[in-house]
Write an enzyme that holds these catalytic residues in place. Structure first.
Site, PDB file in Angstrom:
ATOM      1  N   HIS A 192     -11.209 -53.643  -5.863  1.00  0.00           N
ATOM      2  CA  HIS A 192     -11.163 -54.474  -7.074  1.00  0.00           C
ATOM      3  C   HIS A 192      -9.837 -55.041  -7.271  1.00  0.00           C
ATOM      4  O   HIS A 192      -8.929 -54.361  -7.421  1.00  0.00           O
ATOM      5  CB  HIS A 192     -11.570 -53.825  -8.402  1.00  0.00           C
ATOM      6  CG  HIS A 192     -13.184 -53.787  -8.561  1.00  0.00           C
ATOM      7  ND1 HIS A 192     -13.847 -53.687  -9.793  1.00  0.00           N
ATOM      8  CD2 HIS A 192     -14.241 -53.995  -7.685  1.00  0.00           C
ATOM      9  CE1 HIS A 192     -15.140 -53.744  -9.523  1.00  0.00           C
ATOM     10  NE2 HIS A 192     -15.483 -53.710  -8.178  1.00  0.00           N
TER      11      HIS A 192
ATOM     12  N   TYR B   3      -1.995 -48.740 -13.389  1.00  0.00           N
ATOM     13  CA  TYR B   3      -3.486 -48.790 -12.878  1.00  0.00           C
ATOM     14  C   TYR B   3      -3.838 -48.372 -11.566  1.00  0.00           C
ATOM     15  O   TYR B   3      -4.572 -47.585 -11.411  1.00  0.00           O
ATOM     16  CB  TYR B   3      -4.207 -49.967 -13.755  1.00  0.00           C
ATOM     17  CG  TYR B   3      -5.694 -49.756 -13.701  1.00  0.00           C
ATOM     18  CD1 TYR B   3      -6.428 -49.230 -14.998  1.00  0.00           C
ATOM     19  CD2 TYR B   3      -6.602 -50.004 -12.574  1.00  0.00           C
ATOM     20  CE1 TYR B   3      -7.772 -49.133 -15.132  1.00  0.00           C
ATOM     21  CE2 TYR B   3      -7.830 -49.765 -12.652  1.00  0.00           C
ATOM     22  CZ  TYR B   3      -8.553 -49.322 -13.952  1.00  0.00           C
ATOM     23  OH  TYR B   3      -9.672 -49.314 -14.099  1.00  0.00           O
TER      24      TYR B   3
ATOM     25  N   PRO C  26     -10.238 -40.653 -20.140  1.00  0.00           N
ATOM     26  CA  PRO C  26     -10.987 -41.421 -18.943  1.00  0.00           C
ATOM     27  C   PRO C  26     -10.161 -42.993 -19.014  1.00  0.00           C
ATOM     28  O   PRO C  26     -10.580 -43.540 -18.264  1.00  0.00           O
ATOM     29  CB  PRO C  26     -12.312 -41.212 -18.942  1.00  0.00           C
ATOM     30  CG  PRO C  26     -12.590 -40.752 -20.250  1.00  0.00           C
ATOM     31  CD  PRO C  26     -11.451 -40.108 -20.832  1.00  0.00           C
TER      32      PRO C  26
ATOM     33  N   TYR D  14     -12.660 -53.754 -20.220  1.00  0.00           N
ATOM     34  CA  TYR D  14     -12.450 -52.702 -20.978  1.00  0.00           C
ATOM     35  C   TYR D  14     -12.382 -53.381 -22.551  1.00  0.00           C
ATOM     36  O   TYR D  14     -11.731 -54.605 -22.312  1.00  0.00           O
ATOM     37  CB  TYR D  14     -11.158 -52.047 -20.890  1.00  0.00           C
ATOM     38  CG  TYR D  14     -11.004 -51.296 -19.614  1.00  0.00           C
ATOM     39  CD1 TYR D  14     -11.046 -49.889 -19.790  1.00  0.00           C
ATOM     40  CD2 TYR D  14     -10.598 -51.637 -18.377  1.00  0.00           C
ATOM     41  CE1 TYR D  14     -10.851 -49.095 -18.763  1.00  0.00           C
ATOM     42  CE2 TYR D  14     -10.531 -50.924 -17.361  1.00  0.00           C
ATOM     43  CZ  TYR D  14     -10.744 -49.517 -17.716  1.00  0.00           C
ATOM     44  OH  TYR D  14     -10.662 -48.526 -16.432  1.00  0.00           O
TER      45      TYR D  14
ATOM     46  N   LYS E 250      -7.559 -42.252 -14.793  1.00  0.00           N
ATOM     47  CA  LYS E 250      -6.393 -41.404 -14.180  1.00  0.00           C
ATOM     48  C   LYS E 250      -6.906 -39.811 -13.513  1.00  0.00           C
ATOM     49  O   LYS E 250      -6.109 -39.159 -13.012  1.00  0.00           O
ATOM     50  CB  LYS E 250      -5.292 -41.273 -14.892  1.00  0.00           C
ATOM     51  CG  LYS E 250      -4.591 -42.551 -14.968  1.00  0.00           C
ATOM     52  CD  LYS E 250      -3.961 -43.050 -13.813  1.00  0.00           C
ATOM     53  CE  LYS E 250      -3.534 -44.357 -13.272  1.00  0.00           C
ATOM     54  NZ  LYS E 250      -4.409 -45.126 -12.549  1.00  0.00           N
TER      55      LYS E 250
HETATM   56  P1  FAD Z   1     -13.619 -30.276 -11.385  1.00  0.00           P
HETATM   57  O1  FAD Z   1     -14.313 -31.704 -11.198  1.00  0.00           O
HETATM   58  O2  FAD Z   1     -13.981 -29.841 -12.851  1.00  0.00           O
HETATM   59  O3  FAD Z   1     -14.242 -29.113 -10.304  1.00  0.00           O
HETATM   60  C1  FAD Z   1     -13.565 -27.909 -10.687  1.00  0.00           C
HETATM   61  C2  FAD Z   1     -14.811 -26.986  -9.902  1.00  0.00           C
HETATM   62  O4  FAD Z   1     -14.413 -25.790  -9.991  1.00  0.00           O
HETATM   63  C3  FAD Z   1     -16.239 -27.415 -10.690  1.00  0.00           C
HETATM   64  O5  FAD Z   1     -16.914 -27.257  -9.468  1.00  0.00           O
HETATM   65  C4  FAD Z   1     -16.625 -25.840 -11.183  1.00  0.00           C
HETATM   66  O6  FAD Z   1     -17.828 -25.620 -11.316  1.00  0.00           O
HETATM   67  C5  FAD Z   1     -15.836 -25.072 -10.587  1.00  0.00           C
HETATM   68  N1  FAD Z   1     -15.455 -23.655 -11.274  1.00  0.00           N
HETATM   69  C6  FAD Z   1     -15.296 -23.659 -12.497  1.00  0.00           C
HETATM   70  N2  FAD Z   1     -14.719 -22.316 -13.099  1.00  0.00           N
HETATM   71  C7  FAD Z   1     -14.823 -21.415 -11.763  1.00  0.00           C
HETATM   72  C8  FAD Z   1     -14.895 -20.254 -11.388  1.00  0.00           C
HETATM   73  N3  FAD Z   1     -14.271 -19.509 -12.408  1.00  0.00           N
HETATM   74  N4  FAD Z   1     -15.023 -19.897 -10.244  1.00  0.00           N
HETATM   75  C9  FAD Z   1     -15.288 -20.776  -9.022  1.00  0.00           C
HETATM   76  N5  FAD Z   1     -15.327 -22.128  -9.243  1.00  0.00           N
HETATM   77  C10 FAD Z   1     -15.233 -22.518 -10.773  1.00  0.00           C
HETATM   78  N6  FAD Z   1     -12.345 -39.369 -14.805  1.00  0.00           N
HETATM   79  C11 FAD Z   1     -12.244 -40.511 -14.777  1.00  0.00           C
HETATM   80  O7  FAD Z   1     -11.202 -40.917 -14.149  1.00  0.00           O
HETATM   81  N7  FAD Z   1     -13.499 -41.301 -15.102  1.00  0.00           N
HETATM   82  C12 FAD Z   1     -14.395 -40.860 -15.776  1.00  0.00           C
HETATM   83  O8  FAD Z   1     -15.314 -41.512 -16.180  1.00  0.00           O
HETATM   84  C13 FAD Z   1     -14.380 -39.267 -15.957  1.00  0.00           C
HETATM   85  N8  FAD Z   1     -15.268 -38.612 -16.614  1.00  0.00           N
HETATM   86  C14 FAD Z   1     -15.311 -37.536 -16.897  1.00  0.00           C
HETATM   87  C15 FAD Z   1     -16.493 -36.703 -17.596  1.00  0.00           C
HETATM   88  C16 FAD Z   1     -16.408 -35.582 -17.682  1.00  0.00           C
HETATM   89  C17 FAD Z   1     -17.420 -34.658 -18.779  1.00  0.00           C
HETATM   90  C18 FAD Z   1     -15.521 -34.605 -17.151  1.00  0.00           C
HETATM   91  C19 FAD Z   1     -15.265 -33.099 -17.424  1.00  0.00           C
HETATM   92  C20 FAD Z   1     -14.356 -35.169 -16.691  1.00  0.00           C
HETATM   93  C21 FAD Z   1     -14.412 -36.576 -16.606  1.00  0.00           C
HETATM   94  N9  FAD Z   1     -13.239 -37.359 -15.653  1.00  0.00           N
HETATM   95  C22 FAD Z   1     -13.478 -38.610 -15.433  1.00  0.00           C
HETATM   96  C23 FAD Z   1     -12.388 -36.522 -14.897  1.00  0.00           C
HETATM   97  C24 FAD Z   1     -12.359 -36.506 -13.665  1.00  0.00           C
HETATM   98  O9  FAD Z   1     -13.836 -36.260 -13.289  1.00  0.00           O
HETATM   99  C25 FAD Z   1     -11.797 -35.109 -13.216  1.00  0.00           C
HETATM  100  O10 FAD Z   1     -10.329 -35.511 -13.456  1.00  0.00           O
HETATM  101  C26 FAD Z   1     -11.991 -34.496 -11.740  1.00  0.00           C
HETATM  102  O11 FAD Z   1     -13.272 -34.135 -11.836  1.00  0.00           O
HETATM  103  C27 FAD Z   1     -10.987 -33.361 -11.678  1.00  0.00           C
HETATM  104  O12 FAD Z   1     -11.434 -32.697 -10.526  1.00  0.00           O
HETATM  105  P2  FAD Z   1     -11.020 -31.062 -10.389  1.00  0.00           P
HETATM  106  O13 FAD Z   1     -11.720 -30.964  -8.981  1.00  0.00           O
HETATM  107  O14 FAD Z   1      -9.821 -30.825 -10.461  1.00  0.00           O
HETATM  108  O15 FAD Z   1     -12.030 -30.394 -11.257  1.00  0.00           O
HETATM  109  C1  PHB Z   2     -16.332 -45.222 -14.594  1.00  0.00           C
HETATM  110  O1  PHB Z   2     -16.686 -46.097 -13.581  1.00  0.00           O
HETATM  111  O2  PHB Z   2     -16.867 -44.124 -14.671  1.00  0.00           O
HETATM  112  C2  PHB Z   2     -15.001 -45.246 -15.093  1.00  0.00           C
HETATM  113  C3  PHB Z   2     -14.179 -46.414 -14.642  1.00  0.00           C
HETATM  114  C4  PHB Z   2     -12.911 -46.472 -15.357  1.00  0.00           C
HETATM  115  C5  PHB Z   2     -12.722 -45.742 -16.372  1.00  0.00           C
HETATM  116  C6  PHB Z   2     -13.471 -44.718 -16.694  1.00  0.00           C
HETATM  117  C7  PHB Z   2     -14.681 -44.432 -16.198  1.00  0.00           C
HETATM  118  O3  PHB Z   2     -11.399 -45.920 -16.906  1.00  0.00           O
END
Ligand code: FAD
Ligand code: PHB
Length: 389
Positions: A72, A384, A292, A200, A296
């Site tokens: 994009h 961004y 979100p 947005y 980021k």
């Molecule tokens: P996570 O994806 O949380 O992965 C952590 C993993 O560790 C999980 O699989 C979990 O099951 C595991 N875990 C937890 N505790 C333990 C333990 N004690 N022992 C072993 N394993 C464990 N970001 C965006 O940019 N846009 C979005 O739209 C967006 N939507 C989101 C919606 C939700 C509900 C959430 C929670 C986050 C969202 N985010 C979004 C943020 C983005 O998804 C996260 O920043 C990203 O998932 C971070 O990755 P991570 O691997 O650090 O953590």
């Molecule tokens: C998404 O597609 O889930 C999305 C995209 C942009 C954002 C947040 C979520 O800023």
């Protein structure tokens, strides 16, 4: 069991770190609390910075991303019926890639399985021992059967609710937090996206976002109150509300259909410092959360992974601890800038319960400055698409 790096958490941070370390012959064991299907069932981020795309390439996992992802060149921002565009490629020469976090995770799982690298699912009772000493180890249980892994380093990639951050003593940990007084209600629907770019939207009824996964799969969000529940929102009610928050011509073009997923996420800014304690290193959501709005979360997790990967590679290749010693400092410097951008974009685009008429005028002034100023657009584009690392 014995390994070089125990990775706690099989989300995108843990899997990407594991795959990068694998390319350097560094042995890892990933411990994941849930099943693979559960992790792949979570619908989260959708926009990847070039930095993450490059890391996926470096990990040898970018083939499908390049075949199926959508670059994009810009994004649309609306307030009321006004809409303008910020062109990333024109301002900073870089697009972003639309490719879902679910797909990133799926590709990383496939690579880990192909490499025959160990991953233990359904782990309970994970405890980190002696992270501040020279011989750390991790204990856990699967189906009630206890296990222990000795290692040189531990990567805490277990998200916001994991055990890793809490292992760092409170006397060492400094936490910074801002909780926003609203959430996002998100839906996924098998319909063509309303626009070929993201919209947005700031509207008097609250924020909305029109996003997508591919030409036949759309992702839409609306700002909702924190005590709201998905059961309060029929598909029709969601579509009606979304239409009222985006410009009329976009609302007219919106194709609606059954929602195949609906969920509510709260919005929070959070950072813990330092991101290292002895031989334990925090990565991604374990150390920081952003609202979100700036897309980021996943991308900041990726820059942490990059710095930790560089530090650990340097340690194993040259015996130098410089990279791991500066990990927390380097990661946090970038994290705080992503926090600032996400906070700014969130503040400009949402309705806050205690907003005064003056605050609303400030939002419009901020939006119109962004609409009219090349330097403001350039600053937004720079943030961004992702600050360099
Ligand atoms: P996570 O994806 O949380 O992965 C952590 C993993 O560790 C999980 O699989 C979990 O099951 C595991 N875990 C937890 N505790 C333990 C333990 N004690 N022992 C072993 N394993 C464990 N970001 C965006 O940019 N846009 C979005 O739209 C967006 N939507 C989101 C919606 C939700 C509900 C959430 C929670 C986050 C969202 N985010 C979004 C943020 C983005 O998804 C996260 O920043 C990203 O998932 C971070 O990755 P991570 O691997 O650090 O953590
Ligand atoms: C998404 O597609 O889930 C999305 C995209 C942009 C954002 C947040 C979520 O800023």
């Amino acid at each position: 069991m014995k390994t070089q790096v125990v990775i706690i958490g099989g989300g995108p941070s843990g899997l990407l770190l594991g795959q990068l370390l694998h390319t350097r012959g560094i042995k890892t064991v990933v411990l994941e609390r849930k099943t693979k299907d559960y992790v792949l069932g979570r619908i989260r981020a959708g926009v990847l910075e070039q930095g993450l795309v490059r890391l996926m390439e470096q990990a040898g996992c970018a083939e499908r991303l390049h075949a199926e992802g959508f670059p994009h060149d810009g994004t649309l921002i609306s307030y009321g019926d006004e809409m303008f565009r910020v062109d990333f490629t024109e301002h900073v020469g870089t697009p972003v890639m639309v490719y879902g976090q679910t797909e990133v995770t799926r590709d990383l799982y496939a690579a880990r399985e192909a490499a025959d690298a160990p991953i233990v699912y359904n782990v309970d009772d994970v405890v980190i021992h002696d992270a501040d000493g020279d011989a750390p180890f991790v204990t856990y249980a699967v189906d009630g059967v206890p296990a222990r892994i000795e290692c040189a380093f531990i990567a805490g990639c277990d998200g916001f609710h994991g055990v890793s951050r809490k292992t760092i003593p409170e006397s060492v940990r400094q936490e910074y937090e801002k909780v926003y007084p609203f959430g996002w209600l998100g839906v996924l629907s098998e319909t063509p996206p309303v626009n070929h770019e993201l919209i947005y939207a700031n509207s008097p009824r609250g924020f909305a976002l029109c996003s997508m996964r591919n030409a036949q799969l759309s992702r839409y969000y609306i700002q909702c109150s924190l005590d709201d529940h998905v059961d309060n929102w029929s598909d029709d009610a969601f579509w009606e509300e979304l239409k009222r928050r985006i410009p009329a011509d976009q609302a007219d073009a919106l194709v609606t259909g059954p929602c195949i997923e609906k969920s509510i996420a709260p919005l929070r800014s959070f950072v813990t410092e330092p991101m290292r304690w002895g031989r334990l290193f925090l990565c991604g959501d374990a150390a920081h959360i952003v609202p979100p709005t700036g897309a980021k979360g996943l991308n900041t997790a990726a820059s942490d992974v990059h710095y930790l990967f560089e530090g650990l590679s340097e340690f194993y290749a040259k015996g130098s601890s410089d990279g791991i010693d500066t990990y927390s400092e380097k990661a946090l410097a970038r994290v705080w800038k992503a926090e600032r951008f996400s906070w700014w974009f969130t503040s400009m685009m949402h309705r806050f319960p205690d907003q005064t008429p003056f605050d609303l005028k400030m939002q419009v002034a901020d939006l119109e400055f962004l609409r009219d100023s090349v330097s403001a657009q350039k600053a937004m584009a720079e943030n961004y698409v992702g600050l360099p690392y």
